[in-house]
Design an enzyme around this catalytic site. Structure first.
Site, PDB file in Angstrom:
ATOM      1  N   LYS A 185       0.881  -1.175   0.000  1.00  0.00           N
ATOM      2  CA  LYS A 185       0.000   0.000   0.000  1.00  0.00           C
ATOM      3  C   LYS A 185       0.914   1.219   0.000  1.00  0.00           C
ATOM      4  O   LYS A 185       1.476   1.592   1.022  1.00  0.00           O
ATOM      5  CB  LYS A 185      -0.881  -0.020   1.263  1.00  0.00           C
ATOM      6  CG  LYS A 185      -2.215   0.669   1.121  1.00  0.00           C
ATOM      7  CD  LYS A 185      -2.143   2.161   0.797  1.00  0.00           C
ATOM      8  CE  LYS A 185      -1.813   3.011   1.977  1.00  0.00           C
ATOM      9  NZ  LYS A 185      -1.732   4.462   1.643  1.00  0.00           N
ATOM     10  N   GLY A 238       7.528   5.126   7.923  1.00  0.00           N
ATOM     11  CA  GLY A 238       6.743   6.355   8.035  1.00  0.00           C
ATOM     12  C   GLY A 238       6.885   6.951   9.416  1.00  0.00           C
ATOM     13  O   GLY A 238       7.932   6.796  10.061  1.00  0.00           O
ATOM     14  N   SER A 239       5.829   7.594   9.892  1.00  0.00           N
ATOM     15  CA  SER A 239       5.910   8.348  11.146  1.00  0.00           C
ATOM     16  C   SER A 239       5.735   7.428  12.362  1.00  0.00           C
ATOM     17  O   SER A 239       5.054   6.401  12.276  1.00  0.00           O
ATOM     18  CB  SER A 239       4.823   9.423  11.167  1.00  0.00           C
ATOM     19  OG  SER A 239       3.550   8.814  11.123  1.00  0.00           O
ATOM     20  N   GLY A 243       3.203   4.294  12.904  1.00  0.00           N
ATOM     21  CA  GLY A 243       3.858   3.034  13.263  1.00  0.00           C
ATOM     22  C   GLY A 243       3.197   2.384  14.471  1.00  0.00           C
ATOM     23  O   GLY A 243       2.981   1.167  14.497  1.00  0.00           O
ATOM     24  N   GLU A 260      10.299   1.226  10.435  1.00  0.00           N
ATOM     25  CA  GLU A 260      11.343   2.219  10.134  1.00  0.00           C
ATOM     26  C   GLU A 260      10.678   3.583  10.272  1.00  0.00           C
ATOM     27  O   GLU A 260       9.868   3.973   9.433  1.00  0.00           O
ATOM     28  CB  GLU A 260      11.886   1.957   8.725  1.00  0.00           C
ATOM     29  CG  GLU A 260      13.249   2.543   8.496  1.00  0.00           C
ATOM     30  CD  GLU A 260      13.197   3.978   8.065  1.00  0.00           C
ATOM     31  OE1 GLU A 260      13.088   4.856   8.955  1.00  0.00           O
ATOM     32  OE2 GLU A 260      13.250   4.223   6.855  1.00  0.00           O
ATOM     33  N   CYS A 294      14.144  10.019   5.836  1.00  0.00           N
ATOM     34  CA  CYS A 294      14.152   9.520   7.222  1.00  0.00           C
ATOM     35  C   CYS A 294      15.529   9.642   7.827  1.00  0.00           C
ATOM     36  O   CYS A 294      15.674   9.908   9.008  1.00  0.00           O
ATOM     37  CB  CYS A 294      13.633   8.094   7.284  1.00  0.00           C
ATOM     38  SG  CYS A 294      14.166   7.076   5.925  1.00  0.00           S
ATOM     39  N   GLU A 393      11.381  15.554  14.537  1.00  0.00           N
ATOM     40  CA  GLU A 393      11.639  15.416  13.108  1.00  0.00           C
ATOM     41  C   GLU A 393      10.810  16.457  12.356  1.00  0.00           C
ATOM     42  O   GLU A 393       9.588  16.501  12.494  1.00  0.00           O
ATOM     43  CB  GLU A 393      11.246  13.999  12.665  1.00  0.00           C
ATOM     44  CG  GLU A 393      11.574  13.707  11.219  1.00  0.00           C
ATOM     45  CD  GLU A 393      11.289  12.256  10.824  1.00  0.00           C
ATOM     46  OE1 GLU A 393      10.172  11.773  11.091  1.00  0.00           O
ATOM     47  OE2 GLU A 393      12.190  11.615  10.250  1.00  0.00           O
TER      48      GLU A 393
HETATM   49  P1  NAP Z   1       2.444   8.448   7.714  1.00  0.00           P
HETATM   50  O1  NAP Z   1       1.078   8.665   8.252  1.00  0.00           O
HETATM   51  O2  NAP Z   1       3.394   7.728   8.591  1.00  0.00           O
HETATM   52  O3  NAP Z   1       2.311   7.690   6.310  1.00  0.00           O
HETATM   53  C1  NAP Z   1       3.131   6.647   5.861  1.00  0.00           C
HETATM   54  C2  NAP Z   1       2.309   5.548   5.224  1.00  0.00           C
HETATM   55  O4  NAP Z   1       1.367   5.006   6.162  1.00  0.00           O
HETATM   56  C3  NAP Z   1       1.467   5.997   4.041  1.00  0.00           C
HETATM   57  O5  NAP Z   1       1.363   4.965   3.086  1.00  0.00           O
HETATM   58  C4  NAP Z   1       0.124   6.234   4.692  1.00  0.00           C
HETATM   59  O6  NAP Z   1      -0.920   6.252   3.758  1.00  0.00           O
HETATM   60  C5  NAP Z   1       0.040   5.068   5.624  1.00  0.00           C
HETATM   61  N1  NAP Z   1      -0.894   5.201   6.723  1.00  0.00           N
HETATM   62  C6  NAP Z   1      -1.367   6.332   7.308  1.00  0.00           C
HETATM   63  N2  NAP Z   1      -2.208   6.032   8.324  1.00  0.00           N
HETATM   64  C7  NAP Z   1      -2.290   4.674   8.382  1.00  0.00           C
HETATM   65  C8  NAP Z   1      -2.982   3.752   9.224  1.00  0.00           C
HETATM   66  N3  NAP Z   1      -3.763   4.159  10.222  1.00  0.00           N
HETATM   67  N4  NAP Z   1      -2.822   2.428   9.003  1.00  0.00           N
HETATM   68  C9  NAP Z   1      -2.010   1.980   8.030  1.00  0.00           C
HETATM   69  N5  NAP Z   1      -1.344   2.812   7.190  1.00  0.00           N
HETATM   70  C10 NAP Z   1      -1.472   4.145   7.374  1.00  0.00           C
HETATM   71  O7  NAP Z   1       3.137   9.808   7.324  1.00  0.00           O
HETATM   72  P2  NAP Z   1       2.496  11.187   6.773  1.00  0.00           P
HETATM   73  O8  NAP Z   1       1.219  11.512   7.525  1.00  0.00           O
HETATM   74  O9  NAP Z   1       2.433  11.123   5.315  1.00  0.00           O
HETATM   75  O10 NAP Z   1       3.634  12.217   7.233  1.00  0.00           O
HETATM   76  C11 NAP Z   1       3.656  12.718   8.560  1.00  0.00           C
HETATM   77  C12 NAP Z   1       5.062  12.746   9.111  1.00  0.00           C
HETATM   78  O11 NAP Z   1       5.636  11.444   9.119  1.00  0.00           O
HETATM   79  C13 NAP Z   1       6.063  13.549   8.316  1.00  0.00           C
HETATM   80  O12 NAP Z   1       5.978  14.902   8.611  1.00  0.00           O
HETATM   81  C14 NAP Z   1       7.367  12.937   8.705  1.00  0.00           C
HETATM   82  O13 NAP Z   1       7.849  13.516   9.885  1.00  0.00           O
HETATM   83  C15 NAP Z   1       7.039  11.502   8.955  1.00  0.00           C
HETATM   84  N6  NAP Z   1       7.410  10.603   7.836  1.00  0.00           N
HETATM   85  C16 NAP Z   1       8.519   9.856   7.959  1.00  0.00           C
HETATM   86  C17 NAP Z   1       8.911   9.028   6.925  1.00  0.00           C
HETATM   87  C18 NAP Z   1      10.134   8.189   7.020  1.00  0.00           C
HETATM   88  O14 NAP Z   1      10.675   7.765   6.014  1.00  0.00           O
HETATM   89  N7  NAP Z   1      10.599   7.880   8.195  1.00  0.00           N
HETATM   90  C19 NAP Z   1       8.173   8.966   5.754  1.00  0.00           C
HETATM   91  C20 NAP Z   1       7.011   9.730   5.641  1.00  0.00           C
HETATM   92  C21 NAP Z   1       6.658  10.542   6.697  1.00  0.00           C
HETATM   93  P3  NAP Z   1      -1.476   7.660   3.179  1.00  0.00           P
HETATM   94  O15 NAP Z   1      -0.321   8.576   3.034  1.00  0.00           O
HETATM   95  O16 NAP Z   1      -2.073   7.252   1.903  1.00  0.00           O
HETATM   96  O17 NAP Z   1      -2.455   8.147   4.192  1.00  0.00           O
END
Ligand code: NAP
Ligand code: MG
Length: 491
Positions: A185, A238-239, A243, A260, A294, A393
């Site tokens: 996904k 992701g976040s 996580g 991660e 990240c 972050e």
């Molecule tokens: P996020 O919520 O962690 O999104 C990452 C992934 O998880 C996306 O595919 C997202 O889908 C999915 N997701 C979101 N809510 C979910 C749930 N309840 N169950 C399962 N999957 C879910 O990150 P974001 O909201 O896009 O960004 C917020 C912050 O996260 C950023 O500002 C940054 O600090 C951090 N971040 C870190 C990384 C990293 O590589 N460590 C990467 C991205 C973001 P959708 O996007 O389609 O909702």
């Protein structure tokens, strides 16, 4: 500013997801607009899937795992399929790079680098398939004991928007190499290249159901996938907050996870460091991908005798940085979406209100489209280690500088956040290189260099709030499999 060469890729295309070897729309027929961060304009769409679509994909992955050619395929054949996918990615590099840049706003050269990285993942893991094996164990008289490395079964990969092609490569490469089947996904903000790679996997000859991509919102498709009782293992990047939600969902089924979860990675510059070598790396480690990495080097800790010199040199470099559309290939592009830009802007404003001093700001190119989601590169000096900008972050082009006195304080500051993903150490002193590398709590430590994201061969992952489990390198193959012990009593 250069010509907008990439702006027409996928124009108007209604992308389909890849489930059970077929291009399919969401059952509901609902779609999500895909916009380019460089100008904020919609240019394509993806299916908005939910619980039922996810269930179809998991069922397809289950069937492929238990029946059909994938279930019986020798490791060497899986390796050949992965190698073929790697070559197809290279063959389609121009299209994939253009797609990745348009979808995420990243500069064209970064899009190309991401394609090369993705191809390398499938190449590396293709080569590893038939080189990972179990052990024989000295046991009691009359017994032979051995271990087999078994795939988990159906692996769910939830992928973020910052490096979709590369992160898909590291997840899919390792999972498929071990004989798992996969449901991915991608983030709704960056799903296009994941769809294209799943299409290329079919072209390479992967059997239907081995490599599925379901698109949709995290709260719908993502949540359904992480909670699905027929998923055997979940890997997420992701976040930390998401996580936690994913781990809670997987915990209901008592399934394993790899997490991660980002970082606040320090680079430590001692007074004896080779500054000519360090300065460009310090800047690139936070500016690459607009800081949406990240492993971004988002803190620079500088030994006090050289603090003035290093901060002035970094300020000079920051002042020259320019953000602009992906196809102009400037220092950095736009941020992924308006929410991310607002978050970065709010953290910068809050830091200024709390008294942090801006040492330099870059610029947004004067011809950059008005609707784009740009944020100026911002350098903060002598930051209070207790402040939010020092600890949280940002995921944007924002660098915080700190002064320290001596090795002990450097290590304490480096370890002074809840994260522990990557660290950089810059010093000519060999003993200190080893000591600091040992005492910094980070999954990767680079000495006199910094490999934000790079190095497919190198195990990667976090301590503390940065997560657990390891990806990349051979280690990922252990995470993507389980040991089965077999004991023969032959008397
Ligand atoms: P996020 O919520 O962690 O999104 C990452 C992934 O998880 C996306 O595919 C997202 O889908 C999915 N997701 C979101 N809510 C979910 C749930 N309840 N169950 C399962 N999957 C879910 O990150 P974001 O909201 O896009 O960004 C917020 C912050 O996260 C950023 O500002 C940054 O600090 C951090 N971040 C870190 C990384 C990293 O590589 N460590 C990467 C991205 C973001 P959708 O996007 O389609 O909702
Ligand atoms: Mg997008």
């Amino acid at each position: 500013m250069g010509q907008h060469l990439l702006t027409t890729v996928a124009e108007g295309r209604a992308f389909m997801q890849v489930i059970d070897g077929k291009a399919v729309d969401a059952i509901s027929g609902q779609r999500i607009d895909v916009a380019c961060p460089s100008d904020g304009k919609v240019f394509a769409s993806i299916p908005a899937s939910g619980v039922q679509d996810v269930d179809l994909a998991v069922q397809a992955a289950r069937r492929a795992f238990e029946e059909g050619p994938w279930a019986r395929m020798p490791a060497v054949e899986r390796g050949r399929l992965l190698a073929r996918l790697s070559r197809l990615i290279e063959k389609n590099a121009d299209e994939l790079a253009a797609l990745e840049s348009r979808d995420t706003g990243k500069p064209a050269r970064q899009g190309r680098a991401d394609v090369a990285g993705a191809a390398r993942y499938y190449e590396f893991y293709g080569g590893a398939c038939d080189k990972i094996h179990g052990d024989t164990i000295p046991f009691l008289d009359g017994y032979t004991a051995l271990t087999l490395r078994e795939p988990h079964g159906v692996v769910a990969g939830i992928i973020p928007w910052n490096y979709p092609l590369q992160i898909l490569g590291r997840v899919a490469g390792a999972a498929l190499a071990m004989g798992n089947t996969l449901v991915v996904k991608p983030a709704e903000d960056a799903s296009l290249t994941a769809i294209r790679v799943a299409e290329l996997a079919l072209e390479a000859g992967f059997p239907a159901g081995a490599f599925n991509v379901v698109t949709g919102y995290g709260s719908d498709a993502g949540a359904a996938l992480s909670a699905h009782p027929d998923v055997d293992y979940v890997t997420f990047t992701g976040s930390p907050a998401t996580g936690t939600a994913i781990q809670q969902a997987a915990a209901v089924n008592n399934r394993g996870v790899t997490m991660e979860l980002g970082g606040k990675s320090p680079q430590i510059v001692f007074a004896d460091a080779d500054l000519d070598k360090a300065l460009p790396v310090l800047v690139n480690a936070i500016i690459q991908n607009g800081g949406q990495t990240c492993s971004a080097g988002s803190r620079v800790l500088i030994e006090r005798p050289v603090y003035g010199k290093v901060s002035a040199a970094l300020a000079e470099r920051f002042a020259k940085l320019v953000a602009g559309p992906h196809d102009a290939d400037l220092d950095l592009g736009a941020l992924i979406n308006p929410k991310q830009r607002a978050r970065v802007a709010a953290m910068v404003a809050e830091a200024e209100e709390a008294g942090a001093k801006v040492l330099a700001r870059g610029a947004i190119h004067k011809d950059a489209p008005q609707g784009g989601w740009y944020h100026v590169p911002t350098l903060f000096g002598a930051v209070d280690p207790a402040s939010a900008i020092a600890r949280e972050e940002v995921f944007g082009p924002v660098l915080a500088l700190f002064a320290f006195d001596g090795e002990e304080e450097a290590v304490r500051l480096a370890n002074g956040t809840e994260y522990g993903l990557v660290a950089g150490v810059w010093t000519a002193d060999g003993g200190r290189q080893h000591r600091v590398a040992k005492h910094v709590r980070a999954g990767q430590v680079f000495v006199n260099g910094y490999g934000a994201g790079g190095g497919i061969e190198l195990p990667f992952g976090g301590f503390k709030r940065s997560g657990h489990g390891r990806e990349k390198g051979f280690e990922a193959l252990y995470d993507m499999s389980a040991t089965k012990t077999v004991v023969f009593n032959h008397g």
